[in-house]
Design a protein around this motif. Structure first.
Motif, mmCIF file in Angstrom:
data_model
loop_
_atom_site.group_PDB
_atom_site.id
_atom_site.type_symbol
_atom_site.label_atom_id
_atom_site.label_comp_id
_atom_site.label_asym_id
_atom_site.label_seq_id
_atom_site.Cartn_x
_atom_site.Cartn_y
_atom_site.Cartn_z
ATOM 1 N N ALA A 71 -2.459 -9.127 -5.069
ATOM 2 C CA ALA A 71 -1.172 -8.516 -4.964
ATOM 3 C C ALA A 71 -0.042 -8.966 -5.575
ATOM 4 C CB ALA A 71 -1.033 -8.922 -3.404
ATOM 5 N N THR A 72 0.559 -7.975 -6.043
ATOM 6 C CA THR A 72 2.139 -8.264 -7.002
ATOM 7 C C THR A 72 2.947 -8.996 -5.895
ATOM 8 O OG1 THR A 72 2.898 -6.335 -6.186
ATOM 9 C CG2 THR A 72 1.483 -6.367 -8.345
ATOM 10 N N GLU A 73 3.908 -9.516 -6.653
ATOM 11 C CA GLU A 73 5.140 -10.323 -5.842
ATOM 12 C C GLU A 73 5.922 -9.227 -4.934
ATOM 13 O OE1 GLU A 73 5.877 -13.289 -5.491
ATOM 14 O OE2 GLU A 73 4.065 -13.786 -6.737
ATOM 15 N N ILE A 74 5.913 -8.012 -5.563
ATOM 16 C CA ILE A 74 6.603 -7.182 -4.781
ATOM 17 C C ILE A 74 5.843 -6.452 -3.508
ATOM 18 C CG2 ILE A 74 7.139 -4.590 -4.742
ATOM 19 C CD1 ILE A 74 8.203 -5.142 -7.393
ATOM 20 N N GLN A 75 4.495 -6.601 -3.534
ATOM 21 C CA GLN A 75 3.525 -6.210 -2.502
ATOM 22 C C GLN A 75 3.401 -7.104 -1.414
ATOM 23 O OE1 GLN A 75 -0.005 -5.488 -4.609
ATOM 24 N NE2 GLN A 75 0.698 -3.541 -5.634
ATOM 25 N N LYS A 76 3.377 -8.755 -1.888
ATOM 26 C CA LYS A 76 3.418 -9.727 -0.947
ATOM 27 C C LYS A 76 4.966 -9.771 -0.294
ATOM 28 C CE LYS A 76 1.271 -12.712 -4.215
ATOM 29 N NZ LYS A 76 1.427 -13.909 -5.013
ATOM 30 N N LYS A 82 7.649 -9.727 4.503
ATOM 31 C CA LYS A 82 9.036 -9.376 5.188
ATOM 32 C C LYS A 82 8.833 -8.359 6.440
ATOM 33 C CE LYS A 82 11.924 -11.717 2.527
ATOM 34 N NZ LYS A 82 12.151 -12.706 2.971
ATOM 35 N N ASN A 83 7.656 -7.514 6.285
ATOM 36 C CA ASN A 83 7.498 -6.651 7.316
ATOM 37 C C ASN A 83 6.940 -7.431 8.530
ATOM 38 O OD1 ASN A 83 4.931 -4.730 8.732
ATOM 39 N ND2 ASN A 83 7.040 -3.972 8.397
ATOM 40 N N ALA A 84 6.055 -8.311 8.254
ATOM 41 C CA ALA A 84 5.625 -9.222 9.486
ATOM 42 C C ALA A 84 6.784 -9.795 10.304
ATOM 43 C CB ALA A 84 4.511 -10.402 8.910
ATOM 44 N N GLU A 85 7.662 -10.490 9.495
ATOM 45 C CA GLU A 85 8.824 -10.820 10.113
ATOM 46 C C GLU A 85 9.654 -9.722 10.967
ATOM 47 O OE1 GLU A 85 11.394 -12.779 7.022
ATOM 48 O OE2 GLU A 85 9.779 -13.783 6.410
ATOM 49 N N TYR A 86 9.830 -8.834 10.309
ATOM 50 C CA TYR A 86 10.481 -7.467 11.074
ATOM 51 C C TYR A 86 9.746 -7.005 12.314
ATOM 52 C CZ TYR A 86 12.689 -2.893 11.434
ATOM 53 O OH TYR A 86 13.093 -1.703 11.844
ATOM 54 N N ALA A 87 8.534 -6.936 11.801
ATOM 55 C CA ALA A 87 7.781 -6.643 13.412
ATOM 56 C C ALA A 87 7.645 -7.497 14.552
ATOM 57 C CB ALA A 87 6.267 -6.007 12.619
#
Ligand SMILES: [Zn+2]
Length: 177
Positions: free
Chosen positions: A2-7, A12-17
């Protein structure tokens, strides 16, 4: 790998969810309006225009072009829960272009030349005579957009439509029409 952007996206989505508690929102926008704005990375429509999650449809494209957004505008109004009774008549439509827009910096000829140079003749041919919808004057573009939407037979005549300019330098909006 995974690229940095994908990571970043996944983390961030895990935190958001984990904190997310808005899964109950209905499909039709609660406040029954639509905002059209540019895809420019410096615009945060929710924060800048006071849009809470579930309140409004936000359409974004290069330059906030109403012509380019017509498909989404009609879907918003006619197909996504606003068809019933007179609901769609309450839709306010806001077109917001902005200062410093990249679409002020090139012409259609420039765009086609860059496609040919960077992507080759097949890409150029695929785009054909595509109008990239650049605009030389900001306020005129806003007025033209509002006029385009007002005369359009795809939008009922009594839908309020306003045109604004968002200043990326100050965060302020200015109503043009
Ligand atoms: Zn822009």
């Amino acid at each position: 790998m995974a690229t940095e952007i994908q990571k970043n996206l996944a983390e961030k989505n895990a935190e958001y969810a984990q904190k997310f508690d808005q899964g109950h929102l209905a499909l039709p926008p609660a406040k029954k309006y639509l905002v059209l704005t540019c895809m420019d990375a410096r615009i945060d429509p929710a924060a800048a225009f006071g849009i809470s999650l579930g309140d409004a449809h936000v359409i974004r494209n290069a330059g906030a072009s109403a012509r380019d957004a017509q498909r989404s505008i009609v879907i918003s109004e006619q197909l996504l829960g606003t068809r019933e009774s007179e609901l769609h008549r309450d839709f306010a439509r806001v077109s917001s272009r902005h200062t410093g827009c990249g679409m002020l910096t090139f012409t259609n000829d420039d765009a086609h030349a860059i496609v040919k140079k960077n992507l080759g003749p097949a890409a150029l041919a695929e785009l054909g005579a595509l109008d990239f919808l650049p605009f030389p004057e900001l306020d005129k573009a806003v007025k033209d957009d509002v006029e385009f939407l007002k005369v359009s037979t795809t939008i009922p005549d009594d839908v309020p439509i306003t045109g604004w300019v968002y200043e990326v330098e100050t965060g302020k909006v200015r109503q043009v029409v």
